[in-house]
Design a protein around this motif. Structure first.
Motif, PDB file in Angstrom:
ATOM      1  N   LYS A  71       0.838  -1.192   0.000  1.00 11.29           N
ATOM      2  CA  LYS A  71       0.000   0.000   0.000  1.00 11.29           C
ATOM      3  C   LYS A  71       0.872   1.242   0.000  1.00 11.29           C
ATOM      4  O   LYS A  71       1.995   1.233   0.474  1.00 11.29           O
ATOM      5  CB  LYS A  71      -0.974   0.024   1.174  1.00 11.29           C
ATOM      6  CG  LYS A  71      -0.359   0.306   2.517  1.00 11.29           C
ATOM      7  CD  LYS A  71      -1.459   0.481   3.556  1.00 11.29           C
ATOM      8  CE  LYS A  71      -0.860   0.894   4.891  1.00 11.29           C
ATOM      9  NZ  LYS A  71      -1.883   1.195   5.865  1.00 11.29           N
ATOM     10  N   GLY A  72       0.336   2.279  -0.535  1.00  7.02           N
ATOM     11  CA  GLY A  72       1.034   3.545  -0.505  1.00  7.02           C
ATOM     12  C   GLY A  72       1.929   3.783  -1.707  1.00  7.02           C
ATOM     13  O   GLY A  72       1.945   3.022  -2.669  1.00  7.02           O
TER      14      GLY A  72
ATOM     15  N   GLU B 154       1.196   6.823   2.640  1.00  8.61           N
ATOM     16  CA  GLU B 154       0.245   5.711   2.712  1.00  8.61           C
ATOM     17  C   GLU B 154      -1.032   6.018   1.941  1.00  8.61           C
ATOM     18  O   GLU B 154      -1.650   5.135   1.370  1.00  8.61           O
ATOM     19  CB  GLU B 154      -0.085   5.379   4.166  1.00  8.61           C
ATOM     20  CG  GLU B 154       1.078   4.727   4.878  1.00  8.61           C
ATOM     21  CD  GLU B 154       0.719   4.241   6.265  1.00  8.61           C
ATOM     22  OE1 GLU B 154      -0.481   4.109   6.576  1.00  8.61           O
ATOM     23  OE2 GLU B 154       1.651   3.989   7.031  1.00  8.61           O
ATOM     24  N   ARG B 155      -1.424   7.292   1.937  1.00 10.01           N
ATOM     25  CA  ARG B 155      -2.660   7.679   1.256  1.00 10.01           C
ATOM     26  C   ARG B 155      -2.332   8.474  -0.012  1.00 10.01           C
ATOM     27  O   ARG B 155      -1.481   9.357   0.017  1.00 10.01           O
ATOM     28  CB  ARG B 155      -3.533   8.537   2.177  1.00 10.01           C
ATOM     29  CG  ARG B 155      -3.979   7.821   3.415  1.00 10.01           C
ATOM     30  CD  ARG B 155      -4.806   8.652   4.363  1.00 10.01           C
ATOM     31  NE  ARG B 155      -4.596  10.079   4.253  1.00 10.01           N
ATOM     32  CZ  ARG B 155      -5.574  10.977   4.046  1.00 10.01           C
ATOM     33  NH1 ARG B 155      -6.827  10.586   3.946  1.00 10.01           N
ATOM     34  NH2 ARG B 155      -5.298  12.264   3.973  1.00 10.01           N
TER      35      ARG B 155
END
Length: 91
Positions: free
Chosen positions: A43-44, A63-64
Motif C-alpha cells: 500500500k502507498g 500511505e494515502r
C-alpha cells in the motif's frame, strides 16, 4: 490506486519532462533533479527525489494517495524554481 493520469496532471509543468509513465511508476526530470513516484506493493507510494548533480537522494513514503497529491502541490513551485534556464547571452 491513483490513476496515472491524475499523477501526470498533478506533476505536469513546462519546467520538466515526464520520462517514464507506467501503471506503477512515474518519473519526471529537470536535468538537475529526478523525481520518481512508485506504487508500493502492499500500500502507498514512494516518492524519490534524486539530485543528478550531487547524488543526494530523499525518499518519502505516503500511505494515502491524497497525501502524495498534497505533497506534490505544496512543493511543485519550489521544484520549478530550482530549474534555472541557461542564458548564453551574446555567445
Amino acid at each position: 490506486m491513483i490513476e496515472i493520469k491524475k499523477l501526470i496532471e498533478t506533476v505536469k509543468s513546462e519546467h520538466w519532462d515526464i520520462v517514464v509513465s507506467t501503471e506503477t511508476t512515474l518519473t519526471f526530470t529537470t536535468g538537475r533533479s529526478e523525481y520518481t513516484i512508485t506504487k508500493r506493493p502492499l500500500k502507498g507510494y514512494k516518492f524519490t527525489e534524486l539530485s543528478t548533480h550531487s547524488g543526494n537522494e530523499a525518499v518519502h513514503i505516503f500511505e494515502r494517495p491524497e497525501d502524495l497529491i498534497i505533497y506534490i502541490n505544496e512543493n511543485k513551485a519550489t521544484w520549478e524554481e530550482k530549474v534555472i534556464p541557461f542564458d548564453f547571452g551574446d555567445a
